[in-house]
Design a protein around this motif. Sequence first.
Motif: not given
Length: 306
Positions: A105-122
Motif C-alpha cells: 500500500i502506497l496510500e489510502v484515501s479518506e472515506v468518500g474523498d476522490r483525491f489522493f494527497h500523499t503520493s501526488s498533488t492534484d
Amino acid sequence: MRLWPSAARSIQNATTAYEVAGAAPTKRQKDTRGSTMAQEQLSISDIPANITPREMRHIIREGRFSGPTSGLCPGYAQGNLIVLPKEDAYDFLLFAMRNPKPCPILEVSEVGDRFFHTSSTDCDIANDFPRYRVYRDGVMVDDPTSVEDLWRDDLVAFLIGCSFSFESELIEAGIEMRHNTQGRNVSMYLTNVACTPAGSMSGNTVMSMRPIPYNQVVKAVQISGAIPKVHGAPLHIGDPSVIGIEDISKPDFGDPVDIHEGEVPVFWACGVTPQAVVMNSKPPFAITHAPGCMLITDTKNVDLKG
C-alpha cells in the motif's frame, strides 16, 4: 497477438498541449463536447520523454490517453487501484497487510474523498487512471475511462505499488523490457499461489512476467529487490507450470511477449491481485484500474527504497 490500443495520429504542436495551468477538465466534461476526445487521443510515442507526472495525469484526465502506462515518466512510482465501500475496506486493508508482496500500500484515501494527497498533488482518483474496471458481485460489468459518475460518499480508495515503477532502473542497467520493445502491455497471470485470507477477502496471487537473459537475472533481482514498496524481488524464476501457468503464451491479463533463446521467464507479484480477490470474494461493488493502466504519481522511486 493483440497489440495494445493504438491512438489517433497527427497532434499539432504536441509539446504545448502538456503545459497545463490550473485544473484540467474531467473526462466527463470532455465527453459532453462530442468527438473531441476521440480526435485528440495520443499514443505513447506522442508523449514527450520529459513530461512530468502531473502533466501526464492531466492528459489522462482529459481523456486523451487510455493505454498502458509502462515506460511513461521514468523514475516516478506508478500505482494500482482498488476502491471498495467502507464496509469492505477494513477487510481489504487487513488482506493487504497480510500480503505485502502483491499488495504494497502506497496510500489510502479518506472515506468518500476522490483525491489522493500523499503520493501526488492534484490527483483525481476517478479520472487520472487511463482506464478502470467496475465489478458488481465479483463480475466485471464495465471498463470506463472515468468513474466520476460512480463515485459515492462511502468509498475508500487504495493505491498499491506497481512493478512498472522499477522498470526504468532495469532499463538503465541494460535489461530490456520486452513488452515495451514490442509495444504491448506486460504479461500477467493468475497463479496457484494462494494469498493469506483476511475477513471476507481471499484469492490467489497474480504475477507479471518479464523475460530476462540468464546472465542478467541476478541484476534484475537486486534492482527490483531494493524497492519493496513496488513489489520488490521476483516471486518465481523459471518453469511457469510450478506456479500453475499451463501456457505462457496465453496470459490472463495483458499481452503475450516473445521469449528468446537464452532467456528465462521471471515473475513478480502484481497489483492486479486485488482484482483476482474481488472476482473470488465477490464484494457487492468494487472499482479497480484496468490491468496496465496505472496512476503515475509524483513520488520518486528513490524515495521508496529501503
